[in-house]
Design a protein around this motif. Structure first.
Motif, PDB file in Angstrom:
ATOM      1  N   GLY A   4     -10.127   2.758  31.883  1.00 43.38           N
ATOM      2  CA  GLY A   4      -8.786   3.131  32.298  1.00 43.38           C
ATOM      3  C   GLY A   4      -8.557   3.077  33.789  1.00 43.38           C
ATOM      4  O   GLY A   4      -9.391   2.614  34.551  1.00 43.38           O
ATOM      5  N   LYS A   5      -7.368   3.568  34.171  1.00 41.82           N
ATOM      6  CA  LYS A   5      -6.958   3.599  35.572  1.00 41.82           C
ATOM      7  C   LYS A   5      -6.864   5.060  36.011  1.00 41.82           C
ATOM      8  O   LYS A   5      -6.726   5.945  35.191  1.00 41.82           O
ATOM      9  CB  LYS A   5      -5.593   2.929  35.724  1.00 41.82           C
ATOM     10  N   GLY A   6      -6.905   5.284  37.316  1.00 40.09           N
ATOM     11  CA  GLY A   6      -6.743   6.646  37.814  1.00 40.09           C
ATOM     12  C   GLY A   6      -7.913   7.536  37.457  1.00 40.09           C
ATOM     13  O   GLY A   6      -9.069   7.129  37.530  1.00 40.09           O
ATOM     14  N   LYS A   7      -7.613   8.738  37.006  1.00 41.38           N
ATOM     15  CA  LYS A   7      -8.648   9.711  36.667  1.00 41.38           C
ATOM     16  C   LYS A   7      -9.500   9.181  35.506  1.00 41.38           C
ATOM     17  O   LYS A   7      -8.981   8.597  34.552  1.00 41.38           O
ATOM     18  CB  LYS A   7      -7.997  11.041  36.287  1.00 41.38           C
ATOM     19  N   VAL A   8     -10.809   9.420  35.589  1.00 42.43           N
ATOM     20  CA  VAL A   8     -11.721   8.928  34.564  1.00 42.43           C
ATOM     21  C   VAL A   8     -11.485   9.672  33.256  1.00 42.43           C
ATOM     22  O   VAL A   8     -11.446  10.899  33.213  1.00 42.43           O
ATOM     23  CB  VAL A   8     -13.189   9.108  35.014  1.00 42.43           C
ATOM     24  N   ARG A  57     -16.775   3.660  45.566  1.00 47.04           N
ATOM     25  CA  ARG A  57     -16.059   3.152  44.396  1.00 47.04           C
ATOM     26  C   ARG A  57     -16.615   3.688  43.078  1.00 47.04           C
ATOM     27  O   ARG A  57     -16.098   3.386  42.011  1.00 47.04           O
ATOM     28  CB  ARG A  57     -16.094   1.629  44.375  1.00 47.04           C
ATOM     29  N   VAL A  58     -17.696   4.464  43.142  1.00 45.14           N
ATOM     30  CA  VAL A  58     -18.293   5.054  41.943  1.00 45.14           C
ATOM     31  C   VAL A  58     -17.708   6.446  41.771  1.00 45.14           C
ATOM     32  O   VAL A  58     -17.789   7.276  42.669  1.00 45.14           O
ATOM     33  CB  VAL A  58     -19.835   5.120  42.059  1.00 45.14           C
ATOM     34  N   SER A  59     -17.090   6.699  40.616  1.00 42.48           N
ATOM     35  CA  SER A  59     -16.429   7.984  40.426  1.00 42.48           C
ATOM     36  C   SER A  59     -17.268   8.987  39.651  1.00 42.48           C
ATOM     37  O   SER A  59     -17.031  10.188  39.753  1.00 42.48           O
ATOM     38  CB  SER A  59     -15.077   7.802  39.742  1.00 42.48           C
ATOM     39  N   MET A  60     -18.254   8.533  38.899  1.00 41.23           N
ATOM     40  CA  MET A  60     -19.120   9.467  38.182  1.00 41.23           C
ATOM     41  C   MET A  60     -20.333   8.741  37.643  1.00 41.23           C
ATOM     42  O   MET A  60     -20.333   7.521  37.526  1.00 41.23           O
ATOM     43  CB  MET A  60     -18.381  10.155  37.031  1.00 41.23           C
ATOM     44  N   VAL A  73     -19.437   5.044  36.283  1.00 36.27           N
ATOM     45  CA  VAL A  73     -18.085   4.492  36.250  1.00 36.27           C
ATOM     46  C   VAL A  73     -17.742   4.060  37.670  1.00 36.27           C
ATOM     47  O   VAL A  73     -17.936   4.816  38.621  1.00 36.27           O
ATOM     48  CB  VAL A  73     -17.067   5.534  35.738  1.00 36.27           C
ATOM     49  N   ALA A  74     -17.248   2.824  37.793  1.00 38.16           N
ATOM     50  CA  ALA A  74     -16.902   2.293  39.107  1.00 38.16           C
ATOM     51  C   ALA A  74     -15.612   1.485  39.025  1.00 38.16           C
ATOM     52  O   ALA A  74     -15.264   0.937  37.984  1.00 38.16           O
ATOM     53  CB  ALA A  74     -18.030   1.410  39.640  1.00 38.16           C
ATOM     54  N   ASP A  81      -8.342  -0.920  37.428  1.00 36.85           N
ATOM     55  CA  ASP A  81      -9.174  -0.575  36.289  1.00 36.85           C
ATOM     56  C   ASP A  81     -10.544  -0.085  36.714  1.00 36.85           C
ATOM     57  O   ASP A  81     -11.122  -0.565  37.689  1.00 36.85           O
ATOM     58  CB  ASP A  81      -9.355  -1.790  35.375  1.00 36.85           C
ATOM     59  N   LYS A  82     -11.061   0.882  35.955  1.00 37.85           N
ATOM     60  CA  LYS A  82     -12.408   1.388  36.172  1.00 37.85           C
ATOM     61  C   LYS A  82     -13.263   0.962  34.985  1.00 37.85           C
ATOM     62  O   LYS A  82     -12.780   0.888  33.855  1.00 37.85           O
ATOM     63  CB  LYS A  82     -12.397   2.907  36.305  1.00 37.85           C
ATOM     64  N   TYR A  83     -14.522   0.689  35.270  1.00 34.82           N
ATOM     65  CA  TYR A  83     -15.432   0.221  34.240  1.00 34.82           C
ATOM     66  C   TYR A  83     -16.674   1.091  34.201  1.00 34.82           C
ATOM     67  O   TYR A  83     -17.163   1.541  35.241  1.00 34.82           O
ATOM     68  CB  TYR A  83     -15.836  -1.233  34.495  1.00 34.82           C
ATOM     69  N   CYS A  84     -17.182   1.294  33.001  1.00 36.30           N
ATOM     70  CA  CYS A  84     -18.410   2.048  32.815  1.00 36.30           C
ATOM     71  C   CYS A  84     -19.544   1.056  32.578  1.00 36.30           C
ATOM     72  O   CYS A  84     -19.419   0.142  31.755  1.00 36.30           O
ATOM     73  CB  CYS A  84     -18.278   2.990  31.626  1.00 36.30           C
TER      74      CYS A  84
END
Length: 148
Positions: A4-8, A57-60, A73-74, A81-84
């Motif tokens: 998704g986009k924004g918050k994970v 760029r890594v959110s978690m 997730v980055a 878009d964020k990808y795991c």
């Protein structure tokens, strides 16, 4: 896989990890390089960089304690878009150690960035009474305030 986009969306991450478990047996070997600049994945067969992500760029990151999986997730540059990215480890201990290393890199990078910002802030803000006649910093090894 996209999360998704924004918050994970943690539900999307868990759903994607369970789907990725199906592919773990067919996965290719990889080397994960962790440093303060970011995460780099090197293809174990070709020894070429498969992907690289700056820590910013890594959110978690997380582990799946039931399947010896590590994932992060980055966000790719230039897209929302964020990808795991999920990695099957040989042992749960390996997944836990990689998770600890990435978490430590986050903390160290944050501390480094905060220190840099604070030092820049101090350099721009003169201390009260500081001017051309203000005392200079002592040279390394010198003892300030003691007569020679």
């Amino acid at each position: 896989f996209e999360v998704g986009k924004g918050k994970v969306d943690r539900v999307a991450v868990k759903r994607g990890v369970s789907v990725m478990q199906q592919y773990a047996e067919k996965a290719r070997d990889a080397v994960l390089i962790i440093c303060l600049e970011g995460l780099k994945v090197v293809d174990g067969r070709t020894q070429k960089v498969a992907m690289a992500h700056a820590l910013a760029r890594v959110s978690m990151c997380s582990v799946d304690p039931n399947h010896a999986l590590f994932g992060f997730v980055a966000k790719n540059p230039g897209v929302m878009d964020k990808y795991c990215h999920v990695f099957a480890m040989r042992k749960q201990r390996h997944a836990d150690e990689v998770h600890a290393l990435v978490s430590k890199a986050f903390k160290l990078a944050f501390t480094k960035e905060r220190t840099i910002k604070q030092s820049k802030g101090h350099a721009r803000t003169p201390l009260p009474g500081a001017g051309p006649a203000a005392p200079q910093a002592a040279a390394p090894g010198a003892q300030a305030g003691r007569p020679k």
